[in-house]
Design a protein around this motif. Structure first.
Motif, PDB file in Angstrom:
ATOM      1  N   ASP A  87       0.833  -1.203   0.000  1.00 12.49           N
ATOM      2  CA  ASP A  87       0.000   0.000   0.000  1.00 12.49           C
ATOM      3  C   ASP A  87       0.868   1.254   0.000  1.00 12.49           C
ATOM      4  N   ALA A  88       1.969   1.196   0.747  1.00 14.66           N
ATOM      5  CA  ALA A  88       2.868   2.353   0.808  1.00 14.66           C
ATOM      6  C   ALA A  88       3.446   2.634  -0.583  1.00 14.66           C
ATOM      7  N   ASP A  89       3.894   1.576  -1.266  1.00 17.65           N
ATOM      8  CA  ASP A  89       4.425   1.739  -2.626  1.00 17.65           C
ATOM      9  C   ASP A  89       3.374   2.370  -3.539  1.00 17.65           C
ATOM     10  N   ASP A  90       2.164   1.816  -3.474  1.00 17.29           N
ATOM     11  CA  ASP A  90       1.098   2.325  -4.339  1.00 17.29           C
ATOM     12  C   ASP A  90       0.758   3.777  -4.015  1.00 17.29           C
ATOM     13  N   LEU A  91       0.712   4.063  -2.724  1.00 15.56           N
ATOM     14  CA  LEU A  91       0.370   5.429  -2.299  1.00 15.56           C
ATOM     15  C   LEU A  91       1.412   6.426  -2.813  1.00 15.56           C
ATOM     16  N   VAL A  92       2.683   6.065  -2.697  1.00 18.09           N
ATOM     17  CA  VAL A  92       3.741   6.974  -3.148  1.00 18.09           C
ATOM     18  C   VAL A  92       3.700   7.116  -4.674  1.00 18.09           C
ATOM     19  N   GLN A  93       3.492   5.997  -5.351  1.00 20.44           N
ATOM     20  CA  GLN A  93       3.424   6.059  -6.813  1.00 20.44           C
ATOM     21  C   GLN A  93       2.278   6.964  -7.270  1.00 20.44           C
ATOM     22  N   GLU A  94       1.124   6.756  -6.649  1.00 16.46           N
ATOM     23  CA  GLU A  94      -0.040   7.572  -6.996  1.00 16.46           C
ATOM     24  C   GLU A  94       0.239   9.058  -6.746  1.00 16.46           C
ATOM     25  N   THR A  95       0.908   9.315  -5.624  1.00 16.45           N
ATOM     26  CA  THR A  95       1.252  10.698  -5.277  1.00 16.45           C
ATOM     27  C   THR A  95       2.139  11.336  -6.338  1.00 16.45           C
ATOM     28  N   LEU A  96       3.178  10.614  -6.742  1.00 15.61           N
ATOM     29  CA  LEU A  96       4.122  11.181  -7.704  1.00 15.61           C
ATOM     30  C   LEU A  96       3.488  11.345  -9.081  1.00 15.61           C
ATOM     31  N   LEU A  97       2.654  10.384  -9.462  1.00 14.96           N
ATOM     32  CA  LEU A  97       1.998  10.503 -10.771  1.00 14.96           C
ATOM     33  C   LEU A  97       1.063  11.699 -10.790  1.00 14.96           C
ATOM     34  N   LYS A  98       0.348  11.858  -9.682  1.00 20.40           N
ATOM     35  CA  LYS A  98      -0.550  13.009  -9.583  1.00 20.40           C
ATOM     36  C   LYS A  98       0.258  14.312  -9.610  1.00 20.40           C
ATOM     37  N   ALA A  99       1.353  14.308  -8.875  1.00 20.38           N
ATOM     38  CA  ALA A  99       2.204  15.502  -8.841  1.00 20.38           C
ATOM     39  C   ALA A  99       2.730  15.815 -10.241  1.00 20.38           C
ATOM     40  N   TYR A 100       3.087  14.766 -10.984  1.00 16.70           N
ATOM     41  CA  TYR A 100       3.610  14.989 -12.337  1.00 16.70           C
ATOM     42  C   TYR A 100       2.540  15.602 -13.242  1.00 16.70           C
ATOM     43  N   ARG A 101       1.321  15.062 -13.099  1.00 19.94           N
ATOM     44  CA  ARG A 101       0.212  15.591 -13.908  1.00 19.94           C
ATOM     45  C   ARG A 101      -0.076  17.056 -13.576  1.00 19.94           C
ATOM     46  N   PHE A 102       0.088  17.387 -12.301  1.00 14.87           N
ATOM     47  CA  PHE A 102      -0.227  18.758 -11.883  1.00 14.87           C
ATOM     48  C   PHE A 102       1.024  19.628 -11.740  1.00 14.87           C
ATOM     49  N   TRP A 103       2.107  19.165 -12.310  1.00 13.92           N
ATOM     50  CA  TRP A 103       3.395  19.845 -12.135  1.00 13.92           C
ATOM     51  C   TRP A 103       3.319  21.300 -12.578  1.00 13.92           C
ATOM     52  N   ASP A 104       2.523  21.563 -13.620  1.00 10.93           N
ATOM     53  CA  ASP A 104       2.400  22.939 -14.118  1.00 10.93           C
ATOM     54  C   ASP A 104       1.762  23.857 -13.075  1.00 10.93           C
ATOM     55  N   ARG A 150       6.220   4.626 -15.136  1.00  7.80           N
ATOM     56  CA  ARG A 150       4.831   5.028 -15.300  1.00  7.80           C
ATOM     57  C   ARG A 150       4.740   6.435 -15.889  1.00  7.80           C
ATOM     58  N   ILE A 151       5.641   7.304 -15.434  1.00  8.11           N
ATOM     59  CA  ILE A 151       5.648   8.668 -15.978  1.00  8.11           C
ATOM     60  C   ILE A 151       5.941   8.620 -17.478  1.00  8.11           C
ATOM     61  N   ASP A 152       6.883   7.762 -17.852  1.00  3.73           N
ATOM     62  CA  ASP A 152       7.204   7.608 -19.275  1.00  3.73           C
ATOM     63  C   ASP A 152       5.995   7.128 -20.062  1.00  3.73           C
ATOM     64  N   GLU A 153       5.309   6.148 -19.490  1.00  4.94           N
ATOM     65  CA  GLU A 153       4.123   5.624 -20.174  1.00  4.94           C
ATOM     66  C   GLU A 153       3.094   6.724 -20.387  1.00  4.94           C
ATOM     67  N   GLU A 154       2.921   7.536 -19.309  1.00  2.00           N
ATOM     68  CA  GLU A 154       1.932   8.601 -19.401  1.00  2.00           C
ATOM     69  C   GLU A 154       2.332   9.670 -20.399  1.00  2.00           C
ATOM     70  N   SER A 155       3.649   9.891 -20.530  1.00  4.91           N
ATOM     71  CA  SER A 155       4.070  10.957 -21.444  1.00  4.91           C
ATOM     72  C   SER A 155       4.340  10.422 -22.843  1.00  4.91           C
ATOM     73  N   GLU A 156       3.847   9.240 -23.137  1.00  5.77           N
ATOM     74  CA  GLU A 156       4.070   8.652 -24.463  1.00  5.77           C
ATOM     75  C   GLU A 156       3.602   9.610 -25.546  1.00  5.77           C
ATOM     76  N   GLY A 157       4.321   9.612 -26.639  1.00  7.28           N
ATOM     77  CA  GLY A 157       3.958  10.536 -27.701  1.00  7.28           C
ATOM     78  C   GLY A 157       4.900  11.723 -27.733  1.00  7.28           C
ATOM     79  N   GLN A 158       5.484  11.991 -26.580  1.00  2.00           N
ATOM     80  CA  GLN A 158       6.510  13.041 -26.578  1.00  2.00           C
ATOM     81  C   GLN A 158       7.767  12.483 -27.215  1.00  2.00           C
ATOM     82  N   SER A 159       8.656  13.363 -27.567  1.00  2.00           N
ATOM     83  CA  SER A 159       9.872  12.902 -28.232  1.00  2.00           C
ATOM     84  C   SER A 159      10.680  12.028 -27.289  1.00  2.00           C
TER      85      SER A 159
END
Lengths: 189, 263
Positions: free
Chosen positions: A33-50, B70-79
């Protein structure tokens, strides 16, 4: 050459994975669960990085995201009201108990040296969730009261009182472990 | 400032939340009041203690690799970008970890698995750089830091040679404890790419530690050593070397450990 989004993200955000994971472990109490929670956090952060204001506190921002995901998705679905009876626990409970053992053999130092890491982790994990979160953010991650208030979404006064009670509970639990494991022979009352 | 006032500010001061003025006033009081001083010292120590014990490093390299994928997978399509050094490290770590698991599975069958700890079989220069050597407990998945005594022993007294690379005072950040017959041990196993690892046990300067004693158990030799905070034994086992360290110096390690491992 301009750095890519991912390169900046790695440099700014990924360095906090270890801290996030440590808190996630204490909160979810299990590695998957900890792994999943951290992964979810980072993916969300990446999506909202802007949306992240460059130069502001990235670590606190990541913990806020993680805390939100944890509260919404991970914590026990049916929570019974947390009844914590601290009436009989003094502020100086642990200090008092150890001091009572006598001044000769430095019981405090003995206690700190003997208690196992696992016991400390377990004692934290057994804290009621509301207390656990603020204790972990303060003790392990060193966030200020204000930062914790922002991360968890509480008034600063509530953070203070939860931290105070969490600290007492933790000291009481560790004392009980130490007695149970025989590191400390409880003073005759 | 009275004792009552000083103790009222205790946690705010310890948590570094008190104002400069309060800190100074408390300080003045503590200089004159031994009992409040003791209490303050205790709460400072308690905070450090909890952090030290509960914030030990976890094995997260694999997780980092997973997230970046996973980040790479999500950003697929980028160079397609050149693989950054960090990513490379993460992948290398993940690959090495997978290798460790494979070796671990083999040893599971051999009955060694439960009490063994692997140090990843990395390339030689892995031990040279600043990258900490990780030990993973393949027994129960826990990852606990050594006790200060054992850390001190490993950092100060033990050096190892992998091929011709010496790793004196290498930075072992963790190891794992197991409980065997109610005693706690820390174990390490060294394998390198399935090849025999030559282990040199000596001090930082390459001088063999005095007091290493060879004990014959059947046809096998076990080497024992006693230091201030702990004792250790090591022995060769197939293509790897097993080491057991215990904080309990009175424990008959050469009798217990070989029995557990049926060497």
């Amino acid at each position: 050459m301009k750095k890519t989004k991912k390169e900046i993200f790695e440099k700014e955000a990924m360095v906090h994975v270890e801290a996030l994971h440590r808190t996630a472990l204490r909160m979810t109490k299990n590695e998957n669960d900890a792994d999943d929670l951290v992964q979810e956090t980072l993916l969300k952060a990446y999506r909202f990085w802007d949306k992240f204001e460059q130069g502001s506190n990235c670590r606190a921002w990541l913990f806020k995201i993680m805390t939100n995901i944890f509260i919404n998705n991970y914590r026990a679905k049916t929570r019974s009201p947390q009844v914590v009876d601290l009436e009989d626990v003094d502020d100086d409970f642990l200090f008092g108990q150890l001091s009572a053992l006598g001044p000769s053999d430095d019981p405090e130092r003995h206690f700190f040296a003997k208690v196992f890491d696992d016991d400390v982790k377990k004692a934290i994990e057994e804290l009621p969730e509301d207390f656990r979160l603020v204790v972990v953010l303060s003790f392990l991650e060193g966030f200020s009261y204000q930062e914790i208030a922002d991360i968890v979404g509480l008034q600063i006064g509530t953070v203070k009182s939860r931290l105070h009670r969490g600290r007492k509970l933790l000291q009481k639990a560790l004392w009980e472990y130490a007695v149970k494991n025989g590191f400390i022979k409880e003073a005759a009352k | 400032m009275t004792c009552e006032e000083a103790l009222k500010r205790l946690f705010e001061v310890v948590d570094k939340e008190a104002s400069q003025y309060d800190v100074e006033e408390v300080q003045k009081h503590l200089e004159q009041c031994e009992s409040c001083m003791a209490r303050y010292e205790f709460e400072y120590m308690f905070k450090t203690f909890v952090k030290d014990k509960a914030a030990s490093p976890e094995k997260i390299d694999r997780l980092k690799g997973r997230i970046l994928n996973r980040i790479d997978e999500e950003s697929e399509g980028q160079s397609i970008r050149k693989m950054g050094p960090f990513r490379f490290t993460a992948v290398a770590v993940a690959a090495a970890f997978a290798l460790v698991l494979c070796i671990g599975a083999a040893f599971w069958a051999a009955g060694y698995y439960r009490y063994s700890v692997f140090i990843h079989p990395f390339e030689e220069n892995y031990f040279r750089g600043e990258i900490p050597v990780l030990a993973a407990n393949v027994g129960d998945g826990d990852f606990n830091p050594c006790s200060p005594e054992i850390m001190q022993f490993i950092n100060n007294d033990l050096s190892m040679t992998f091929g011709d690379v010496q790793t004196a005072g290498f930075n072992l950040i963790g190891s794992a404890f197991d409980t065997i017959r109610n005693h706690r041990f820390v174990h390490f196993r060294f394998v390198r790419g399935g090849m025999p690892v030559s282990l040199y046990v000596g001090d930082k300067n390459g001088v063999e530690l005095p007091g290493f004693e060879e004990i014959k158990i059947g046809s096998r030799s076990v080497y024992t050593y006693h230091c201030d905070g702990c004792q250790m034994i090591y022995w060769y086992c197939g293509k790897s070397i097993l080491i057991a360290v215990s904080e309990d110096k009175s424990l008959p390690l050469p009798e217990i450990i070989p029995a557990v491992y049926s060497i």
